[in-house]
Motif scaffolding. Structure first.
Motif, mmCIF file in Angstrom:
data_model
loop_
_atom_site.group_PDB
_atom_site.id
_atom_site.type_symbol
_atom_site.label_atom_id
_atom_site.label_comp_id
_atom_site.label_asym_id
_atom_site.label_seq_id
_atom_site.Cartn_x
_atom_site.Cartn_y
_atom_site.Cartn_z
ATOM 1 N N CYS A 133 0.863 -1.181 0.000
ATOM 2 C CA CYS A 133 0.000 0.000 0.000
ATOM 3 C C CYS A 133 0.895 1.224 0.000
ATOM 4 N N ASN A 134 0.659 2.144 -0.927
ATOM 5 C CA ASN A 134 1.518 3.308 -1.079
ATOM 6 C C ASN A 134 0.890 4.567 -0.480
ATOM 7 N N GLY A 135 0.171 4.389 0.638
ATOM 8 C CA GLY A 135 -0.341 5.527 1.381
ATOM 9 C C GLY A 135 -1.623 6.108 0.807
ATOM 10 N N TYR A 136 -1.899 7.361 1.158
ATOM 11 C CA TYR A 136 -3.117 8.018 0.720
ATOM 12 C C TYR A 136 -3.116 8.232 -0.799
ATOM 13 N N THR B 217 -4.497 -11.145 13.808
ATOM 14 C CA THR B 217 -4.327 -10.584 12.476
ATOM 15 C C THR B 217 -2.857 -10.603 12.077
ATOM 16 N N VAL B 218 -2.610 -10.863 10.793
ATOM 17 C CA VAL B 218 -1.251 -10.917 10.257
ATOM 18 C C VAL B 218 -1.210 -10.096 8.976
ATOM 19 N N ALA B 219 -0.267 -9.178 8.874
ATOM 20 C CA ALA B 219 -0.041 -8.434 7.640
ATOM 21 C C ALA B 219 1.047 -9.139 6.840
ATOM 22 N N ALA B 220 0.733 -9.465 5.584
ATOM 23 C CA ALA B 220 1.715 -10.030 4.664
ATOM 24 C C ALA B 220 2.168 -8.885 3.763
ATOM 25 N N VAL B 221 3.263 -8.236 4.138
ATOM 26 C CA VAL B 221 3.728 -7.051 3.413
ATOM 27 C C VAL B 221 4.501 -7.540 2.193
ATOM 28 N N THR B 222 3.786 -7.624 1.107
ATOM 29 C CA THR B 222 4.283 -8.251 -0.114
ATOM 30 C C THR B 222 5.096 -7.308 -0.979
ATOM 31 N N GLY B 223 5.083 -6.008 -0.658
ATOM 32 C CA GLY B 223 5.824 -5.003 -1.413
ATOM 33 C C GLY B 223 5.948 -3.746 -0.591
ATOM 34 N N HIS B 224 6.150 -2.619 -1.238
ATOM 35 C CA HIS B 224 6.341 -1.362 -0.522
ATOM 36 C C HIS B 224 5.120 -1.033 0.345
ATOM 37 N N LYS C 101 13.932 4.659 4.485
ATOM 38 C CA LYS C 101 13.286 3.497 3.887
ATOM 39 C C LYS C 101 13.943 2.247 4.444
ATOM 40 N N MET C 102 13.152 1.416 5.113
ATOM 41 C CA MET C 102 13.692 0.250 5.800
ATOM 42 C C MET C 102 13.341 -1.025 5.059
ATOM 43 N N THR C 103 14.352 -1.806 4.772
ATOM 44 C CA THR C 103 14.140 -3.120 4.184
ATOM 45 C C THR C 103 13.559 -4.064 5.228
ATOM 46 N N ALA C 104 13.142 -5.231 4.778
ATOM 47 C CA ALA C 104 12.608 -6.225 5.710
ATOM 48 C C ALA C 104 13.653 -6.614 6.740
ATOM 49 N N ALA C 105 14.899 -6.832 6.292
ATOM 50 C CA ALA C 105 15.955 -7.248 7.224
ATOM 51 C C ALA C 105 16.180 -6.186 8.294
ATOM 52 N N GLU C 106 16.219 -4.913 7.891
ATOM 53 C CA GLU C 106 16.412 -3.827 8.846
ATOM 54 C C GLU C 106 15.212 -3.705 9.770
ATOM 55 N N ALA C 107 14.010 -3.859 9.226
ATOM 56 C CA ALA C 107 12.804 -3.756 10.048
ATOM 57 C C ALA C 107 12.725 -4.885 11.067
ATOM 58 N N VAL C 108 13.177 -6.078 10.695
ATOM 59 C CA VAL C 108 13.233 -7.182 11.662
ATOM 60 C C VAL C 108 14.254 -6.860 12.751
ATOM 61 N N ARG C 109 15.427 -6.377 12.337
ATOM 62 C CA ARG C 109 16.485 -6.062 13.303
ATOM 63 C C ARG C 109 16.015 -5.015 14.307
ATOM 64 N N ARG C 110 15.210 -4.071 13.837
ATOM 65 C CA ARG C 110 14.743 -3.001 14.703
ATOM 66 C C ARG C 110 13.445 -3.337 15.427
ATOM 67 N N GLY C 111 12.914 -4.524 15.223
ATOM 68 C CA GLY C 111 11.751 -4.962 15.977
ATOM 69 C C GLY C 111 10.415 -4.470 15.471
ATOM 70 N N ILE C 112 10.373 -4.000 14.208
ATOM 71 C CA ILE C 112 9.106 -3.541 13.642
ATOM 72 C C ILE C 112 8.383 -4.678 12.941
ATOM 73 N N SER D 26 13.115 -9.660 -0.378
ATOM 74 C CA SER D 26 13.816 -9.262 -1.586
ATOM 75 C C SER D 26 13.285 -7.991 -2.236
ATOM 76 N N ARG D 27 12.135 -7.514 -1.802
ATOM 77 C CA ARG D 27 11.541 -6.325 -2.430
ATOM 78 C C ARG D 27 10.667 -5.593 -1.420
ATOM 79 N N GLY D 28 10.733 -4.279 -1.470
ATOM 80 C CA GLY D 28 9.819 -3.484 -0.659
ATOM 81 C C GLY D 28 10.502 -2.802 0.514
ATOM 82 N N PHE D 29 9.942 -1.663 0.878
ATOM 83 C CA PHE D 29 10.420 -0.887 2.013
ATOM 84 C C PHE D 29 9.246 -0.513 2.903
#
Length: 240
Positions: free
Chosen positions: A62-65, A99-106, A168-179, A126-129
């Motif tokens: 989802c790319n916001g509003y 509930t589970v969000a499957a963040v499939t892209g940005h 812009k945080m990748t999946a790996a960075e977001a996991v490391r930061r606990g998001i 591999s894709r998305g921020f």
């Protein structure tokens, strides 16, 4: 089940999978939010429902509003979409199942917030921020959205980097930061499959759904207090 041409609901065992359809950016406007809320309500009403997963087709979660739509009446339309998203957040907090969000892209701006409104977040490696672009776009963050970020991104430095620096945080960075809870290798189908597996495990616990919802509200009381009057449980919602 189809909800207009904007999203679908698929039942996989005890898991309801909501998918935002099409290859576009899935930008949030009242029509898309209404479709998602209808899909969430359908999951809530379905006998035997045990968990919910939200995913999206294409390169964007989802790319916001929908800013192009909002420019037709900047103040009125932004207010309308903010109120509509507040209601969707309320619906997710009050939903009697995990509930589970499957963040499939940005997942950008309000789309990032939508992902974080779920109990568990898995993200394509591999894709998305994750990207809070309000500082770049010149858009204010209002009360409930700020509270959502405070509750779901409790580390102050991480929250600063997201909202004040627009990192812009990748999946790996977001996991490391606990998001984000899990980074998943592969494509969209792999992310969705991982999210459904997690949801199936949660559904198998056999929890009382109403207790799940009440615990969620108690865990994030300030957020709930700011959205509860807009959700499907509210006696009446303000007109958009």
């Amino acid at each position: 089940m189809a909800t207009g041409d904007l999203c679908t609901v698929e039942r996989r065992g005890r898991v309801h999978l909501i998918t935002l359809t099409g290859a576009g950016e899935h930008r949030l406007n009242p029509a898309l939010i209404s479709a998602i809320r209808s899909a969430v309500a359908a999951a809530r009403a379905s006998p035997g429902a045990g968990a919910l997963v939200m995913a999206a087709e294409g390169k964007f979660f989802c790319n916001g509003y929908d800013l192009a739509w909002a420019r037709g009446d900047p103040s009125g339309r932004i207010a309308a979409v903010r109120a509509a998203l507040r209601g969707l957040v309320a619906d997710l907090l009050a939903l009697p199942m995990p509930t589970v969000a499957a963040v499939t892209g940005h997942a950008a701006a309000a789309g990032c917030g939508l992902a974080l409104a779920h109990d568990t977040v898995v993200m394509r490696a591999s894709r998305g921020f994750l990207y809070m672009g309000e500082v770049d776009a010149g858009i204010k963050i209002i009360d409930y959205f700020g509270e959502l970020l405070r509750q779901k991104v409790p580390d102050a430095a991480t929250r600063r980097d997201l909202v004040m620096k627009g990192e812009k945080m990748t999946a790996a960075e977001a996991v490391r930061r606990g998001i984000v809870d899990l980074a998943v290798d592969g494509g969209v189908d792999d992310v969705v499959a991982a999210a459904v597996t997690i949801a199936e495990g949660l559904a198998a616990r056999g929890w009382d759904g109403e207790i799940v919802a009440e615990i969620r509200k108690a865990a994030w009381p300030e957020l709930w207090s700011k959205v509860k009057d807009y959700g499907c449980d509210a006696p009446s919602r303000p007109r958009l």
